[in-house]
Design a protein around this motif. Structure first.
Motif, PDB file in Angstrom:
ATOM      1  N   ARG A  16       0.841  -1.204   0.000  1.00  0.00           N
ATOM      2  CA  ARG A  16       0.000   0.000   0.000  1.00  0.00           C
ATOM      3  C   ARG A  16       0.879   1.259   0.000  1.00  0.00           C
ATOM      4  O   ARG A  16       0.585   2.233  -0.681  1.00  0.00           O
ATOM      5  N   ILE A  17       1.968   1.210   0.749  1.00  0.00           N
ATOM      6  CA  ILE A  17       2.888   2.359   0.802  1.00  0.00           C
ATOM      7  C   ILE A  17       3.478   2.612  -0.591  1.00  0.00           C
ATOM      8  O   ILE A  17       3.525   3.749  -1.072  1.00  0.00           O
ATOM      9  N   LEU A  18       3.905   1.533  -1.264  1.00  0.00           N
ATOM     10  CA  LEU A  18       4.507   1.687  -2.603  1.00  0.00           C
ATOM     11  C   LEU A  18       3.504   2.256  -3.596  1.00  0.00           C
ATOM     12  O   LEU A  18       3.831   3.136  -4.399  1.00  0.00           O
ATOM     13  N   GLY A  25       3.440  10.345  -7.656  1.00  0.00           N
ATOM     14  CA  GLY A  25       4.484  10.658  -8.637  1.00  0.00           C
ATOM     15  C   GLY A  25       5.886  10.501  -8.083  1.00  0.00           C
ATOM     16  O   GLY A  25       6.834  11.080  -8.611  1.00  0.00           O
ATOM     17  N   LEU A  26       6.028   9.722  -6.993  1.00  0.00           N
ATOM     18  CA  LEU A  26       7.344   9.529  -6.374  1.00  0.00           C
ATOM     19  C   LEU A  26       7.859   8.140  -6.726  1.00  0.00           C
ATOM     20  O   LEU A  26       7.158   7.151  -6.569  1.00  0.00           O
ATOM     21  N   ILE A  33      14.215  -2.568  -0.814  1.00  0.00           N
ATOM     22  CA  ILE A  33      14.952  -3.386   0.153  1.00  0.00           C
ATOM     23  C   ILE A  33      14.179  -3.407   1.468  1.00  0.00           C
ATOM     24  O   ILE A  33      13.711  -2.371   1.941  1.00  0.00           O
ATOM     25  N   TYR A  34      14.035  -4.618   2.015  1.00  0.00           N
ATOM     26  CA  TYR A  34      13.279  -4.803   3.257  1.00  0.00           C
ATOM     27  C   TYR A  34      14.243  -5.004   4.412  1.00  0.00           C
ATOM     28  O   TYR A  34      15.129  -5.854   4.350  1.00  0.00           O
ATOM     29  N   GLN A  35      14.071  -4.221   5.477  1.00  0.00           N
ATOM     30  CA  GLN A  35      14.951  -4.353   6.644  1.00  0.00           C
ATOM     31  C   GLN A  35      14.899  -5.758   7.221  1.00  0.00           C
ATOM     32  O   GLN A  35      15.894  -6.259   7.726  1.00  0.00           O
ATOM     33  N   SER A  36      13.736  -6.398   7.131  1.00  0.00           N
ATOM     34  CA  SER A  36      13.584  -7.739   7.706  1.00  0.00           C
ATOM     35  C   SER A  36      14.524  -8.755   7.037  1.00  0.00           C
ATOM     36  O   SER A  36      14.771  -9.828   7.581  1.00  0.00           O
ATOM     37  N   GLN A  37      15.075  -8.416   5.858  1.00  0.00           N
ATOM     38  CA  GLN A  37      15.990  -9.334   5.173  1.00  0.00           C
ATOM     39  C   GLN A  37      17.458  -8.980   5.403  1.00  0.00           C
ATOM     40  O   GLN A  37      18.347  -9.532   4.765  1.00  0.00           O
ATOM     41  N   VAL A 197      -3.237   9.626   3.763  1.00  0.00           N
ATOM     42  CA  VAL A 197      -3.351  10.308   2.480  1.00  0.00           C
ATOM     43  C   VAL A 197      -4.081   9.393   1.495  1.00  0.00           C
ATOM     44  O   VAL A 197      -3.929   8.181   1.534  1.00  0.00           O
ATOM     45  N   GLU A 198      -4.871  10.003   0.640  1.00  0.00           N
ATOM     46  CA  GLU A 198      -5.648   9.228  -0.325  1.00  0.00           C
ATOM     47  C   GLU A 198      -4.982   9.297  -1.689  1.00  0.00           C
ATOM     48  O   GLU A 198      -4.887  10.375  -2.279  1.00  0.00           O
ATOM     49  N   PRO A 199      -4.516   8.145  -2.209  1.00  0.00           N
ATOM     50  CA  PRO A 199      -3.850   8.154  -3.518  1.00  0.00           C
ATOM     51  C   PRO A 199      -4.714   8.799  -4.600  1.00  0.00           C
ATOM     52  O   PRO A 199      -4.195   9.491  -5.472  1.00  0.00           O
TER      53      PRO A 199
END
Ligand SMILES: [Zn+2]
Length: 257
Positions: A16-18, A25-26, A33-37, A197-199
């Motif tokens: 959802r964040i991505l 537009g970002l 990269i995931y910190q969990s890895q 925020v609403e995309p």
């Protein structure tokens, strides 16, 4: 992706964040990269700090620390955990009475005394690596040169610079943007009925945010698509317009009804 706090990770939230970033537009370079890895990298850095004498184990409970928040650890366990038979957190030993100075791209000259900062937790009692250590390694591994983020992390910068020095990593340039806060100066949060925020309304949100940052778009660009608003903002961007501004008050547009 800051997903180290595994028990609190909400399934689907990373995606959802991505999608939200894309809607605004970002974009990003390379793979996410995931910190969990990255547990091995964080573990190796923790070992390095432990070996060099930069850490100590802390047995203090939340109650012992009540009222001090994240900062101002009084150094209770510097000579060893004061309680036996309890889980301990690992703290980073800051140099005593040392002033961390940095020149922030928006907030100007910043100075924090280690006496006020205190020794920060770098590994929690549940053995999860804490944000301060993880983020320093993430920035270094990705060769980040400029960190732009909210003023809620201004103080953390001082710890991060100390950690970079202890790990012999270079320090990026920092710029801390004003934070949107409630009329009461409290941070926005779910408990205060702030809405995410609403995309679908990215252009409206960007217009609002640019106004808050003293960069009001011209009438013909108001609520336009993110690509055009951002292109305009990049060309107009002048840090002086927000220099030394720590927070701006939320208007009705960012509140729930
Ligand atoms: Zn302690």
């Amino acid at each position: 992706m800051e997903d180290l706090d595994t028990p609190r990770v909400v399934p689907g939230s990373a995606d959802r964040i991505l999608r939200t970033l894309e809607a605004f537009g970002l974009h990003w370079d390379g793979d996410v990269i995931y910190q969990s890895q990255r547990s091995d990298v964080y573990g190796a850095a923790l070992d390095q700090l432990q070996t060099a004498g930069y850490t100590f184990e802390c047995s203090c409970s939340r109650r012992d620390m009540s009222g001090t928040g994240d900062t101002g650890y009084p150094g209770t366990c510097r000579l060893g955990p004061t309680r036996r038979g309890v889980l301990t957190a690992t703290r980073f030993r800051v140099p005593p009475d040392f002033v961390v100075l940095f020149d922030d791209g928006i907030q100007g000259k910043c100075r924090f005394n280690t006496h006020e900062l205190g020794d920060v937790i770098i590994r929690r009692k549940d053995k999860i690596i804490a944000y301060q250590l993880a983020v320093v390694l993430d920035d270094a591994l990705q060769h980040v040169t400029n960190v732009v983020r909210g003023t809620d992390l201004l103080e953390s910068t001082a710890w991060q610079i100390l950690l970079q020095q202890a790990l012999k990593l270079s320090t990026p340039s920092y710029a801390h943007l004003p934070l949107v806060v409630e009329q009461t100066h409290e941070k926005l949060s779910k408990s205060r009925h702030s809405v995410p925020v609403e995309p679908a309304r990215a252009g409206v949100s960007l217009t609002t945010v640019l106004r808050m940052l003293n960069h009001p778009p011209p009438p013909e660009l108001e609520n336009d698509v993110p690509e055009r608003l951002l292109e305009w903002a990049v060309h107009q961007w002048n840090p002086v317009a927000v220099a030394h501004v720590r927070s701006v008050t939320a208007r009705d547009t960012v509140h729930a009804k």
